[in-house]
Every structure is written in C-alpha cells, then in structure tokens.
Design an enzyme around this catalytic site. Sequence first.
Site, PDB file in Angstrom:
ATOM      1  N   GLY A  49       6.025  28.234  21.080  1.00 35.68           N
ATOM      2  CA  GLY A  49       5.555  28.331  19.696  1.00 35.68           C
ATOM      3  C   GLY A  49       4.414  29.306  19.511  1.00 35.68           C
TER       4      GLY A  49
ATOM      5  N   LYS B 103      15.897  26.171  15.637  1.00 37.67           N
ATOM      6  CA  LYS B 103      15.251  25.746  16.880  1.00 37.67           C
ATOM      7  C   LYS B 103      16.215  24.845  17.645  1.00 37.67           C
ATOM      8  CE  LYS B 103      10.593  26.518  15.326  1.00 37.67           C
ATOM      9  NZ  LYS B 103       9.289  26.050  14.957  1.00 37.67           N
TER      10      LYS B 103
ATOM     11  N   CYS C 217      12.527  44.117  19.163  1.00 40.59           N
ATOM     12  CA  CYS C 217      13.325  43.638  18.016  1.00 40.59           C
ATOM     13  C   CYS C 217      14.628  44.412  17.865  1.00 40.59           C
ATOM     14  CB  CYS C 217      12.512  43.750  16.736  1.00 40.59           C
ATOM     15  SG  CYS C 217      10.986  42.812  16.805  1.00 40.59           S
TER      16      CYS C 217
ATOM     17  N   CYS D 204       6.066  35.074   6.656  1.00 42.59           N
ATOM     18  CA  CYS D 204       6.331  35.493   8.039  1.00 42.59           C
ATOM     19  C   CYS D 204       7.661  34.903   8.492  1.00 42.59           C
ATOM     20  CB  CYS D 204       5.244  34.977   8.983  1.00 42.59           C
ATOM     21  SG  CYS D 204       3.558  35.319   8.447  1.00 42.59           S
ATOM     22  N   CYS D 205       8.408  35.639   9.318  1.00 42.85           N
ATOM     23  CA  CYS D 205       9.658  35.084   9.830  1.00 42.85           C
ATOM     24  C   CYS D 205       9.336  33.948  10.801  1.00 42.85           C
ATOM     25  CB  CYS D 205      10.508  36.161  10.500  1.00 42.85           C
ATOM     26  SG  CYS D 205       9.798  36.882  11.975  1.00 42.85           S
TER      27      CYS D 205
ATOM     28  N   ARG E 121       0.299  27.539   4.390  1.00 40.91           N
ATOM     29  CA  ARG E 121      -0.974  27.762   5.092  1.00 40.91           C
ATOM     30  C   ARG E 121      -1.148  29.220   5.511  1.00 40.91           C
ATOM     31  NH1 ARG E 121      -0.352  28.030  10.793  1.00 40.91           N
ATOM     32  NH2 ARG E 121       1.611  27.093  11.467  1.00 40.91           N
TER      33      ARG E 121
END
Lengths: 380, 147
Positions: free
Chosen positions: A116, A17, A81, A199-200, A188
């Site tokens: 996000g 990030k 992608c 998950c990526c 979570r």
Amino acid sequence: MMNNAYVAGVGMTRFCKMPERSFEEIGQEAVLKALKDAGVERDAIEEVFCGSALTGRSMGQRVLRDLGMTGRPITNVENACSSGSTALREACTAIAAGRAETVLVLGIDQLTRLGGGTIPGVETDLDPNLGMVMPALYAMRARRYMQETGATRVHLAKVAVKAHEGGQLNPYAQFRNPVTVEEVLASRMVADPFSLLMCCPTGDGAAAAVVTTKKKAAALGKKLIRVAGTALQSGLYKPGFRDLTRSELTERTAKLAYEQAGIGPEDVDLAEIHDAFVIAELMYYEALGFCPPGGAPAFLESGATRINGSKPVNPSGGLLCRGHPVGATGIAQVCEAVWHLRGEAGERQVEGAKVALTHCTGGGVSGLDHGSCAINILVA
Amino acid sequence: MTAPQPEGTEATKSPGIEYFPKSKPWRMADGALHLLGMRCPHCGAKAFPARSVCHACGRDDGMETVELVPTGTLYSFAEIHAAPKGFPTPYVIGFVDLDDGVRLLGQVEHRAAELGMDEKVQLVEGVIRTRGDGTKVVSYKFRRRSS
C-alpha cells in the site's frame, strides 16, 4: 514496416485488490481469456512479450509455466507505466521482422504485494530521497497549470467525475460508483492540491492480447483490427527549466504514432489515456492535439470527452477509476480499444468507433519529463 | 551504477546524523548553502549533482566542479500528506530554478498556505527525514528569502 500486425483476441481480469490470489493465477486468467477470444490454441503462440514493472522477475515464465506454455521465446519488458504498451510494440516488431506470426502480449502487476501507499521510488535517484512521491510530481504540474490557465480544483475534480461515469459502466473497473465534485474535493488530502479521488488507486490485474498477421487474423474470422501505429519514446534530460504544464514527451511520441498511422488527432474516435492523476488527463488532451494548449479545462467542460461526446476519452474509467496495476494498464487500454472497435463495449460503447488511440507514460526519473511514453493506434 | 559524486567537503560524521547525498556536496558560506555542481568547460552546461560526462555535449574530459548560486525562484510546489516512513508529513516540496539556471527539487520550510508561486527562495541546510533508529537525515532545502 511496423504496421502489419493485427489484434485477434483480448482478455483481462477485473482490476481490483486481489491479495488472496497469486499473480500467476491473475495472469493466467487474462491469457486464457485472450486465447479463447482469438480462437487460437496455446500451441499457435510462437513468442510471448510480458510487460510488468513492480511485481517480480521472469513474470512471463511464472505465469505461463502452469499453462504448459513455456519453451518458446519469452521476453519480459519493464518500462514503468508503459511496460504493457512497450510489450505490444515489441510483438509488432517480431511480426514485422518475420520472426513470428502469432504472438501473445501480457501486461501484469500485483501492487497489493507492495503493502500500500505510493509506489516506492528508486533509492539511487535524487528526488525520492528528498521526499518526492508520484502524486506530488503531478500536484506540482497541477499547481503551475492552474496558475497559468486559470483552471481551478473544481476542474480537476470534474476529471474524476467523468472517469467514474465510464467506470460505473465497466465491469472490469476497480471503482464502479458515481462520484460528485463535492465528494472528490472532500476526500482526504494526499498531495495538495490533490485529494485521494484525484489519484489513481493501487490494485492488481492482468490483461492480454493475441497479435498476428493479417492472413492469420482473417482466417480466425474476427473483425480485422490493425495496429496502425506504435511509437515509443523516452524523456529528455533537462537539468534546468522545464515547462511542467506541457508534456513534451507525449507530444513527441504522438507525432510519431500519428505519422505511422497516417492520421491526425481529428481522426481519433476514442482514446484511452494515462490519467494517473487528474491533471494528467487535461495535459494530455493538449499534448495529443485534441484541443489547443491551455484549452483543456473548457474542452472538458464542453462534454466533448464524455462517452457520447465528440472525442470520448477513457470510456473505461481510465486509470483513475478502472485502476492502474502498472504493467497491465497498456494492454487493458488495448482490450478497451478492441471492444469499442468491434462494437462489444456494452453500455459504455462509443458508437461507430473505427480509430482508437492508447497512451501510457510514466516512470519517475529525476530530470526527465517521464521515463517513457508509448502510444498505440488501432484501426478497424 | 551510481553516479560519480563530486569532491565535496569531508562529510563530518556526527552521532545520529547522516547526510544526503552522503558525499555532502555543498559548502556553507555567509549562512547560505552553496551546492557543488558540474560545469562543462566546453559548452558551459551546468548540472547537479556533479558528474564526469557532460549530458549536453557528451564530452568526458575536464568537467569542473563549481559552486552553484544559493538563490532561486519557486516554480511550483505541493504539500505532501501521504509519504514514505520518516518524512515529516505534512511537508512541502518544490521545484526551484536557481538563478544560474539549474533546477532543483527539494523540501521547502513552510506550509503550502504560506507560499506563493515564483517566490524567491534560498538554499539552507536542514533535516529532511528521520530514520527508524532516530538518525536525522540532513540535506539541502529551501527557505523564503527574508528580504
């Protein structure tokens, strides 16, 4: 006709990030690293193909302006992608057509600009309006796959554990920590049966490659790495039943890529595949022909796909761990492939690698397996 | 470009309610929801939503708008805990194969723990999300068949 292009140089930013940086600066870092790695001056670049999916318009021009590299043909490519991988295919085509000898390929996206969460769906499409999000699409694949093969959530978690084994050795990876099965299962819940670490992540980054003719590549003195196969397909529309435990699109694209390269899955020394979610890696082992249908959980557990296994998959950490700034991923896979083929991959080196396969597929379009799939095969 | 919408019942505009799709391409009958889809008179292909060109054979003349059957089988499902604003997390979405062959994605009115694979479900009308101004978005969704 497509297989006379050579990758002479690669470079990428770390994937992570980076909201404090502009995407222009992120892209420029990758471009400069690739030019330097290839040993070419900016004026040697005759055409540019820039793959990006979610950041903005005229991305190639915006990145290259302050490097003084506009003025030549720049083609911006959006294919979800597969944007970066598709851009590489177009670069190979430009070389095969005799239109250019030395071409720059850039893949870039800055997902922190989106604020996000899951990637936003396209508002005119049916599924996102009804509540579909990308993790749920793969979660539904996973649930059906588990039902039909007897795979469990522990198998899913083990994919993430393996990804982090590679990622912790990769200085370009977003996550550099090892994880355990217990930690993956306890993270979570995002889309049951997927927890967060299945998950990526969202992130930012860019990757670039210099592609050229055999003659020019040889003159640059680098190890010759040929793009031996470059295949692109799109999903078939099915308004009725589809077997979600298989990827017909990846199978179809792989067949074309293998045929072009004159090889089979048994010849692949390492693969960088589109593990956007843990189930994807298992499904693509099968679709790429690395193991029989339904055999992926056992294949994973055998250790075959670890760095020192017989069929290393995602030594970089893959999308799960290196990260997935969408348009950049296909070229980051090419960077990883080139480093292994040259013997420059450091601690995560796959010893003696001569054939590398890169695979991207994605783009949620209602009624399609995926929007697109692009597979590139690089041979040293 | 937006796909041509089927000629459904006139969308009744109630305060604070909107329909998705806006054309409200369904009819309620006997407590069940019948979606309006396409049937190609040339090759027999069916699809939802309705459209004027057949995706299967390519013909662009005479596509019929037909009622799809309101019952089907739950092929797979996921319980979503992270969603765009307005969706009622946690909620379940699933792929359902209607008994006449058309596959639909939609919300399912149960928690994942209550559902099984290949369960028989039926189409119903219900709220799928709430907009920031309180407007309820009503669409088709799925419920377990009581029988």
